[in-house]
Design a protein around this motif. Structure first.
Motif, PDB file in Angstrom:
ATOM      1  N   ARG A  27      -2.494   4.915  10.593  1.00  0.00           N
ATOM      2  CA  ARG A  27      -3.359   4.933   9.339  1.00  0.00           C
ATOM      3  C   ARG A  27      -2.605   5.070   8.033  1.00  0.00           C
ATOM      4  O   ARG A  27      -2.046   6.273   7.655  1.00  0.00           O
ATOM      5  CB  ARG A  27      -4.429   5.863   9.687  1.00  0.00           C
ATOM      6  N   SER A  28      -2.715   4.187   7.562  1.00  0.00           N
ATOM      7  CA  SER A  28      -1.731   4.015   6.209  1.00  0.00           C
ATOM      8  C   SER A  28      -2.421   4.520   4.897  1.00  0.00           C
ATOM      9  O   SER A  28      -3.528   4.247   4.812  1.00  0.00           O
ATOM     10  CB  SER A  28      -1.239   2.669   5.878  1.00  0.00           C
ATOM     11  N   ARG A  31      -4.421   2.711   1.632  1.00  0.00           N
ATOM     12  CA  ARG A  31      -5.636   2.062   1.523  1.00  0.00           C
ATOM     13  C   ARG A  31      -6.852   3.059   1.734  1.00  0.00           C
ATOM     14  O   ARG A  31      -8.064   2.629   2.048  1.00  0.00           O
ATOM     15  CB  ARG A  31      -5.918   1.131   2.841  1.00  0.00           C
ATOM     16  N   LYS A  53      -2.638  -6.936  -2.326  1.00  0.00           N
ATOM     17  CA  LYS A  53      -3.565  -6.642  -0.963  1.00  0.00           C
ATOM     18  C   LYS A  53      -3.159  -6.992   0.287  1.00  0.00           C
ATOM     19  O   LYS A  53      -2.853  -6.190   1.232  1.00  0.00           O
ATOM     20  CB  LYS A  53      -4.923  -7.261  -1.127  1.00  0.00           C
ATOM     21  N   VAL A  54      -2.111  -8.202   0.034  1.00  0.00           N
ATOM     22  CA  VAL A  54      -1.752  -8.835   1.365  1.00  0.00           C
ATOM     23  C   VAL A  54      -0.701  -7.983   1.831  1.00  0.00           C
ATOM     24  O   VAL A  54      -0.468  -7.630   2.958  1.00  0.00           O
ATOM     25  CB  VAL A  54      -1.244 -10.202   1.120  1.00  0.00           C
ATOM     26  N   PHE A  56      -0.033  -4.795   0.922  1.00  0.00           N
ATOM     27  CA  PHE A  56      -0.732  -3.581   1.334  1.00  0.00           C
ATOM     28  C   PHE A  56      -1.310  -3.753   2.948  1.00  0.00           C
ATOM     29  O   PHE A  56      -0.780  -2.713   3.907  1.00  0.00           O
ATOM     30  CB  PHE A  56      -1.729  -2.877   0.635  1.00  0.00           C
ATOM     31  N   ASP A  57      -1.817  -4.531   3.200  1.00  0.00           N
ATOM     32  CA  ASP A  57      -2.557  -4.951   4.521  1.00  0.00           C
ATOM     33  C   ASP A  57      -1.402  -5.018   5.535  1.00  0.00           C
ATOM     34  O   ASP A  57      -1.510  -4.721   6.535  1.00  0.00           O
ATOM     35  CB  ASP A  57      -3.553  -6.142   4.548  1.00  0.00           C
ATOM     36  N   THR A  60       0.063  -1.693   6.437  1.00  0.00           N
ATOM     37  CA  THR A  60      -0.847  -1.035   7.143  1.00  0.00           C
ATOM     38  C   THR A  60      -0.798  -1.249   8.628  1.00  0.00           C
ATOM     39  O   THR A  60      -0.859  -0.880   9.410  1.00  0.00           O
ATOM     40  CB  THR A  60      -2.477  -1.027   6.533  1.00  0.00           C
ATOM     41  N   ASN A  61      -0.843  -2.728   8.875  1.00  0.00           N
ATOM     42  CA  ASN A  61      -1.173  -3.169  10.213  1.00  0.00           C
ATOM     43  C   ASN A  61       0.107  -3.527  10.859  1.00  0.00           C
ATOM     44  O   ASN A  61       0.011  -3.590  12.177  1.00  0.00           O
ATOM     45  CB  ASN A  61      -2.034  -4.562  10.064  1.00  0.00           C
TER      46      ASN A  61
END
Length: 419
Positions: A27-28, A31, A53-54, A56-57, A60-61
């Motif tokens: 869980r980053s 975000r 956003k790309v 960051f996503d 995160t993922n």
């Protein structure tokens, strides 16, 4: 998602305390309810917000869930980086005609800051790879650009930057690796130290001495891994940056085609320094991502950790410390973005601003991360908690891409010589 203007390919694309006070790495923090005063999207265009956003996503993922494992097992996450390249992150500021994304230095900084919230070490290597690809794109001829840039931008092949030697670190102009011209080849002899990716990467951008002493005797060669006479030292054991291998790169009568020389003989030192100007912004951006994540982690910890019958968030001393961390983070971000803009515009103050950004931001962001660890108390010293990894990974940023002592020299020289 619609294409983001010049991006093309790029457009295709938390941590918290548990009940048992163990970190959930996947869980980053970036975000999770970012406070508006430290929001990294402030001041960006709509387009920049989209690829932020790309990034960051992706952090995160694809990165944060593996950050601890990559560190502990010292894994070089090749496949994850190739996924990043599918988004355009393999050649962010390389020109589109050879597979790059063609973005600005500011755009690049935004991306590296976001990616570093997922894993500083891996993002820092990606930034070095991007610097090498840019050097070939900028200083290479048409044949060199067509040969190397597409496979670097896709991360089919990986690159390393080879300047530092066992006896020449800050005094880079004194390097001793020689390249003697024999026919249509240079014969390289010497070694490079502390090379990120060394041994696991495919293309080495090497500074070597083709002439006399000093910077004017240095040239730049692109050495491919399969070249006879190229070998590597043992894998170094490091405090941080463990998701990227570091080895010595050794040349013993290593024959490199003249066709692999970037620019003319004697231009290598200038090429190396041009690369480092951007590299300093890149590494400062990676520091920003770590500090941003650590401010979030510290805030989350203060909100849940209780001492003396109330949460730490009610302690005024810690409130003030958190406020100082947030202020230093935002000030650092503004300086990096100003330096990135100056470099993109080729302004006369670009070199000094890049040095200021590297000096100020890597110092400040390390202190932010270290303070976040202190706020965690004993938990911060456990490897279950991401904050300690951010501290370990970010520490070297004050040393590489030119030590912060050298940054002071560059800045003071500019102040004292300009009339």
């Amino acid at each position: 998602m619609a294409a983001l203007g010049p991006l093309g390919r790029i457009a295709r694309f938390g941590s918290s305390i548990c009940r048992n006070h163990r970190l959930i790495y996947n869980r980053s923090p970036q975000r999770r309810g970012i406070a508006s005063c430290i929001d990294p999207s402030h001041g960006l265009t709509d387009e920049q917000k989209e690829f932020q956003k790309v990034a960051f996503d992706f952090a995160t993922n694809e990165m944060a869930p593996h950050m601890a494992e990559w560190d502990q097992k010292e894994m070089f996450p090749v496949e994850t980086m190739r996924k990043a390249a599918e988004l355009g992150f393999g050649g962010i500021y390389v020109q589109p005609d050879v597979g790059g994304s063609g973005l600005s230095r500011l755009d690049t900084s935004v991306i590296f800051e976001a990616l570093s919230t997922g894993c500083v070490s891996t993002t820092a290597y990606i930034s070095i790879h991007n610097m090498c690809a840019w050097m070939i794109d900028t200083f290479g001829n048409a044949e060199q650009r067509e040969k190397f840039c597409p496979i670097l931008c896709s991360m089919e092949k990986f690159a390393s930057y080879c300047l530092t030697e066992p006896g020449s670190g800050s005094d880079a102009a004194s390097l001793l690796t020689t390249a003697q011209l024999k026919g249509d080849h240079y014969i390289l002899n010497g070694s490079k130290a502390f090379i990120s990716g060394g041994g696991d990467t495919d293309i080495y951008v090497v500074m070597c001495r083709t002439g006399g002493k000093g910077p004017k005797g240095i040239s730049c060669l692109v050495v491919e891994k399969e070249t006879p006479g190229l070998s590597f030292g043992k894998k170094e054991k490091k405090v941080g940056w463990n998701s990227q291998p570091t080895r010595a790169v050794i040349f013993e009568d290593c024959a490199v085609p003249v066709a692999n020389r970037l620019g003319a003989e004697g231009q290598g030192f200038g090429i190396a320094m041009r690369g480092l100007n951007g590299g300093r912004i890149n590494i400062a951006s990676c520091s920003l991502g770590a500090a941003h994540a650590c401010v979030q982690l510290a805030r989350d910890h203060l909100l849940v950790r209780k001492q003396f019958g109330e949460t730490l968030s009610n302690n005024q001393f810690l409130q003030f410390k958190l406020a100082e961390m947030a202020t230093r983070l935002v000030a650092s971000r503004l300086l990096v973005r100003e330096a990135a803009t100056a470099l993109q515009e080729n302004r006369s103050d670009a070199v000094s601003l890049c040095s200021m950004a590297k000096l100020f931001v890597t110092d400040e962001c390390f202190d932010i991360c270290n303070q976040a660890l202190q706020m965690h108390g004993g938990y911060g010293y456990l490897k279950d908690y991401a904050v300690q990894q951010f501290v370990r990974d970010i520490r070297v940023h004050q040393i590489l891409e030119g030590t912060n002592e050298v940054m002071r020299m560059i800045i003071s020289r500019n102040l004292l010589t300009e009339s």
